[in-house]
Enzyme design. Structure first.
Site, PDB file in Angstrom:
ATOM      1  N   ALA A  69       0.685  -1.176   0.209  1.00 43.98           N
ATOM      2  CA  ALA A  69       0.000   0.037  -0.020  1.00 43.98           C
ATOM      3  C   ALA A  69       0.798   1.124  -0.082  1.00 43.98           C
ATOM      4  CB  ALA A  69      -1.026  -0.032   1.141  1.00 43.98           C
ATOM      5  N   TYR A  70       2.089   1.275   0.715  1.00 44.86           N
ATOM      6  CA  TYR A  70       2.859   2.407   0.792  1.00 44.86           C
ATOM      7  C   TYR A  70       3.365   2.659  -0.572  1.00 44.86           C
ATOM      8  CZ  TYR A  70       6.755   5.252   2.341  1.00 44.86           C
ATOM      9  OH  TYR A  70       7.823   6.204   2.374  1.00 44.86           O
ATOM     10  N   VAL A  71       4.154   1.626  -1.012  1.00 47.64           N
ATOM     11  CA  VAL A  71       4.631   1.635  -2.388  1.00 47.64           C
ATOM     12  C   VAL A  71       3.641   2.213  -3.431  1.00 47.64           C
ATOM     13  CG1 VAL A  71       5.745   0.301  -4.409  1.00 47.64           C
ATOM     14  CG2 VAL A  71       6.450  -0.028  -2.174  1.00 47.64           C
ATOM     15  N   SER A  96       1.358   4.222  -3.199  1.00 46.76           N
ATOM     16  CA  SER A  96       1.228   5.466  -2.879  1.00 46.76           C
ATOM     17  C   SER A  96       2.391   6.346  -3.490  1.00 46.76           C
ATOM     18  CB  SER A  96       1.001   6.137  -1.328  1.00 46.76           C
ATOM     19  OG  SER A  96       2.149   5.973  -0.520  1.00 46.76           O
TER      20      SER A  96
END
Length: 247
Positions: free
Chosen positions: A155-157, A159
């Site tokens: 999820a972070y990647v 974004s």
């Protein structure tokens, strides 16, 4: 230190009160910038940093607001311009990271990251594109994990991949305005954001992953930002991986 004079230049650093943001603020001040230290929730820490800078003879103010709130960011940019007369550099270090497998991640956490990391970067970049003076720079922040694809970072990647995409588009949209737009993608860096939730073994393994066999420091990243903010005028529309050769 930069090889060109930055006297009279003004920078706004989002998320400037902690971690990499603070190192960026301190480096730009050392390079002669007047700096606006942005904070979202920790006003006291931002004002403490400003006090240290001004006590040492530097020029700085603090400005607050949610980076994803267009009205708050417009007000922040207004405040910086009113105080310093204009803006030359905007550095978007503000961001949040919540880790977890894609299969089980709470979608509320996905939304939180996307609001700050994607919308926040977009809102701040939009204001910067409208206001930065000729000869200026926009520096956004991605992550080396867009290449290394570590588990639990999905999820972070996602974004940060969006940040990279909008950065490259904006560089082209600002054709003819003499404004550079780049993204910095740090590798494992010894900040609270990175270290939080990791056990000692994990930290040690990551510290050996790069050929230089250490974690990066906020100052390592700030050095690259300072170059993009000052002398590196022929670097534009790029993602710069600052990771000791990890990927």
């Amino acid at each position: 230190m930069s090889t060109t004079s930055s006297t009279g230049r003004v920078a706004l650093v989002t998320g400037g009160s902690g971690g990499i943001g603070q190192a960026v603020v301190e480096r730009l001040v050392a390079d002669g910038f007047s700096v606006a230290v942005h904070y979202a929730g920790n006003r006291a820490k931002a004002e403490e940093l400003v006090e240290r800078i001004t006590s040492a003879g530097g020029s700085a103010i603090s400005v607050g607001g949610d980076v994803a709130d267009e009205d708050a960011m417009q007000a922040a940019f207004d405040e910086v311009e009113a105080r310093f007369g204009g803006i030359d550099v905007v550095v978007n270090t503000a961001g949040i990271m919540i880790l977890g497998p894609i299969a089980t991640l709470d979608l509320a956490d996905l939304d939180r990251m996307h609001r700050t990391n994607i919308r926040g970067t977009f809102v701040v970049s939009q204001q910067a594109a409208r206001r930065i003076r000729a000869g200026g720079a926009i520096v956004n922040f991605s992550t080396t994990v867009t290449r290394t694809s570590f588990e639990s970072y999905g999820a972070y990647v996602a974004s940060k991949a969006a940040v990279e995409a909008m950065t490259l588009v904006l560089a082209r949209e600002l054709r003819g305005k003499d404004i550079t737009v780049n993204a910095v993608a740090p590798g494992p860096t010894a900040t609270p954001l990175f270290l939080d939730g990791k056990d000692e073994q994990t930290v040690q393994e990551l510290s050996k992953a790069a050929p230089l066999e250490r974690l990066g420091t906020p100052e390592d990243v700030a050095e690259t930002v300072a170059s993009l903010a000052g002398p590196a005028r022929w670097v534009n529309g790029q993602v710069i991986f600052v990771n000791g050769g990890l990927a």
